[in-house]
Enzyme design. Structure first.
Site, short mmCIF file in Angstrom:
data_model
loop_
_atom_site.label_atom_id
_atom_site.label_comp_id
_atom_site.label_asym_id
_atom_site.label_seq_id
_atom_site.Cartn_x
_atom_site.Cartn_y
_atom_site.Cartn_z
N ASP A 177 0.81 -1.22 0.00
CA ASP A 177 0.00 0.00 0.00
C ASP A 177 0.84 1.27 0.00
O ASP A 177 0.41 2.30 0.52
CB ASP A 177 -0.98 0.02 1.20
CG ASP A 177 -1.81 -1.22 1.27
OD1 ASP A 177 -2.23 -1.72 0.20
OD2 ASP A 177 -2.05 -1.71 2.39
N HIS B 246 -4.22 -2.14 -6.12
CA HIS B 246 -3.47 -0.96 -6.52
C HIS B 246 -4.46 0.12 -6.94
O HIS B 246 -5.21 -0.07 -7.90
CB HIS B 246 -2.55 -1.28 -7.70
CG HIS B 246 -1.46 -2.26 -7.36
ND1 HIS B 246 -0.42 -2.52 -8.19
CD2 HIS B 246 -1.26 -3.00 -6.26
CE1 HIS B 246 0.39 -3.39 -7.62
NE2 HIS B 246 -0.12 -3.71 -6.45
P1 GTP Z 1 -0.71 -2.98 -2.80
O1 GTP Z 1 -0.19 -3.89 -3.87
O2 GTP Z 1 -2.04 -3.44 -2.32
O3 GTP Z 1 0.31 -2.93 -1.76
O4 GTP Z 1 -1.09 -1.45 -3.29
P2 GTP Z 1 -0.43 -0.02 -3.67
O5 GTP Z 1 1.01 0.05 -3.30
O6 GTP Z 1 -0.74 0.28 -5.09
O7 GTP Z 1 -1.19 1.02 -2.73
P3 GTP Z 1 -2.76 1.31 -2.54
O8 GTP Z 1 -3.29 1.84 -3.81
O9 GTP Z 1 -3.42 0.14 -1.92
O10 GTP Z 1 -2.72 2.44 -1.40
C1 GTP Z 1 -2.19 3.71 -1.58
C2 GTP Z 1 -3.26 4.78 -1.26
O11 GTP Z 1 -2.67 6.06 -1.30
C3 GTP Z 1 -4.38 4.82 -2.30
O12 GTP Z 1 -5.56 5.25 -1.68
C4 GTP Z 1 -3.88 5.89 -3.29
O13 GTP Z 1 -4.92 6.51 -4.02
C5 GTP Z 1 -3.23 6.85 -2.35
N1 GTP Z 1 -2.07 7.59 -2.89
C6 GTP Z 1 -1.05 7.12 -3.65
N2 GTP Z 1 -0.12 8.09 -3.82
C7 GTP Z 1 -0.56 9.18 -3.17
C8 GTP Z 1 -0.02 10.48 -2.95
O14 GTP Z 1 1.06 10.83 -3.39
N3 GTP Z 1 -0.78 11.35 -2.19
C9 GTP Z 1 -1.98 10.99 -1.66
N4 GTP Z 1 -2.65 11.89 -0.93
N5 GTP Z 1 -2.51 9.76 -1.84
C10 GTP Z 1 -1.80 8.87 -2.57
P1 IMP Z 2 -2.47 -12.70 2.50
O1 IMP Z 2 -1.47 -12.25 1.49
O2 IMP Z 2 -3.88 -12.40 2.13
O3 IMP Z 2 -2.25 -14.14 2.90
O4 IMP Z 2 -2.21 -11.84 3.83
C1 IMP Z 2 -1.00 -11.97 4.60
C2 IMP Z 2 -0.59 -10.62 5.19
O5 IMP Z 2 -0.21 -9.74 4.13
C3 IMP Z 2 -1.69 -9.88 5.96
O6 IMP Z 2 -1.08 -9.12 6.98
C4 IMP Z 2 -2.28 -8.94 4.92
O7 IMP Z 2 -2.90 -7.82 5.50
C5 IMP Z 2 -1.02 -8.55 4.16
N1 IMP Z 2 -1.27 -8.17 2.77
C6 IMP Z 2 -1.46 -9.00 1.71
N2 IMP Z 2 -1.64 -8.29 0.58
C7 IMP Z 2 -1.53 -6.99 0.93
C8 IMP Z 2 -1.59 -5.76 0.18
O8 IMP Z 2 -1.74 -5.73 -1.03
N3 IMP Z 2 -1.43 -4.61 0.89
C9 IMP Z 2 -1.21 -4.62 2.22
N4 IMP Z 2 -1.15 -5.74 2.97
C10 IMP Z 2 -1.31 -6.91 2.32
MG MG Z 3 -3.12 -1.93 -1.72
#
Ligand code: GTP
Ligand code: IMP
Ligand code: MG
Length: 334
Positions: free
Chosen positions: A13, A43
């Protein structure tokens, strides 16, 4: 022309979706392939006022020339994939490796029904752990066993390696974050496989010699969802006060928050051999930077924070997120 891997530097995230979607548009990514675990990821891509939550397809979908591939290492939930293809209208550009393992309803039931997985580890309940378990036992189904997926099947390693040899812009998109790796993370509070850059390359079938750039994405603070230690964790009240509270994309759970952790950042740089760093949510920690795209408008506080990250890690910060939308970014590469 380069082959770049994008991975998360903390606990997932970090905003990989946002960074990848910017690169798709700016660098005109011709071929993108997802590595990583599978639909446990979410994402976020905020584009033209709409928010997409990409659980299966690469976040480069908004560049209409980008081929969207899923490497054989990735787990596929056919329902999630088909819904996403429909939502993004990308059917003609999607390619799936025949060896992607398939998440079936029984995997989701096993994930959600297990006290260990659900209550102790705090998994996303998307069936990924049990599906990887069956893959290791060599009893699970793969994409070539599912008739609805037939039209998407392609030799993903071949396509990606061909694109690299033709000098096209290629991006390999990782999921989760370095410290959720089953090898390098805070075991047992981790996901069901390694998610560092080496594994992302292996998931897609690209050898290490062909990788030009490894971009590790950090957030300006650290967030974590599920079990496991989070050093310096803030109380919910404090995190609300600072505006650092977040809700998880896939599960709707509250993400825990802590200040930026330089020790973890240094280790993530080592584990991934990072060549560049991105820092998202600079606007959340430094609200005066909200929405800016010009580096000359960064506040002194934001500049010294970024400089400290560069000094401690020894790696340049090239992209700064200043808001959730694709265009809210400062590109320091040129
Ligand atoms: P995973 O593979 O699940 O780990 O996801 P990810 O790394 O793509 O991140 P995800 O989108 O789950 O979470 C990031 C959050 O921050 C989302 O709600 C985005 O819209 C937000 N976001 C990303 N970059 C920025 C930024 O620069 N500023 C702000 N305010 N929000 C951001
Ligand atoms: P699983 O991958 O669903 O087995 O979850 C294992 C651990 O990884 C838990 O703590 C989840 O919250 C974390 N996790 C898995 N995928 C994500 C992701 O995309 N973003 C943040 N945490 C994740
Ligand atoms: Mg995410």
């Amino acid at each position: 022309m380069t082959c770049t891997i994008v991975v998360g530097g903390f606990f997932g995230d970090e905003g990989k979706g946002k960074i990848v979607s910017y690169l798709a548009v700016k660098d005109k990514i011709a071929v993108a392939a997802r590595g990583g675990v599978g639909p446990n990821a979410g994402h976020s891509v905020v584009w033209k006022g709409k928010k997409y939550k990409m659980r299966m397809l690469p976040s480069t979908f908004l560049c209409d020339k980008s081929r969207l591939l899923l490497g054989p290492g990735v787990l596929v939930d056919p329902t999630v994939l088909l819904t996403e293809v429909e939502e993004t209208k990308t059917a003609l550009r999607v390619g799936l490796d025949p060896q992607c393992a398939i998440i079936e309803p029984q995997h989701i039931e096993r994930d959600r029904g297990s006290n260990h997985l659900k209550s102790r580890i705090g998994t996303t309940g998307t069936g990924c752990g049990p599906c990887n378990e069956d893959r290791i036992k060599r009893i699970g189904k793969v994409a070539r066993d599912i008739p609805q997926l037939e039209k998407f099947l392609t030799d993903v390693p071949f396509e990606v390696n061909k694109a690299i040899s033709e000098g096209k812009q290629v991006l390999l998109e990782g999921t989760q974050g370095t410290f959720l790796s089953v090898f390098h993370g805070s075991y047992p509070y981790v996901t069901s496989k390694d998610v560092t850059a080496s594994s992302i390359a292996a998931d897609v079938g690209v050898g290490p010699k062909l990788i030009d750039d490894i971009l590790v994405v950090f957030k300006a603070y650290v967030s974590r969802v599920g079990g496991g230690e989070l050093k310096g964790e803030l109380s919910n009240e404090e995190s609300d006060k600072r505006g650092w509270s977040e809700i998880a994309t896939v599960t709707g759970r509250r993400r825990r928050a802590a200040p930026f952790n330089f020790e973890l950042a240094k280790r993530a740089v080592m584990l991934n051999s990072a060549t560049q760093l991105a820092v998202t949510k600079v606007d959340v920690v430094f609200p005066e930077c909200k929405g800016i795209t010009d580096r000359n408008r960064l506040s002194d506080e934001a500049i010294s924070f970024i400089k400290r990250i560069e000094q401690e890690t020894g790696v340049p910060v090239t992209l700064l997120g200043t808001g959730p939308s694709v265009e809210e970014i400062i590109d320091l590469r040129s």
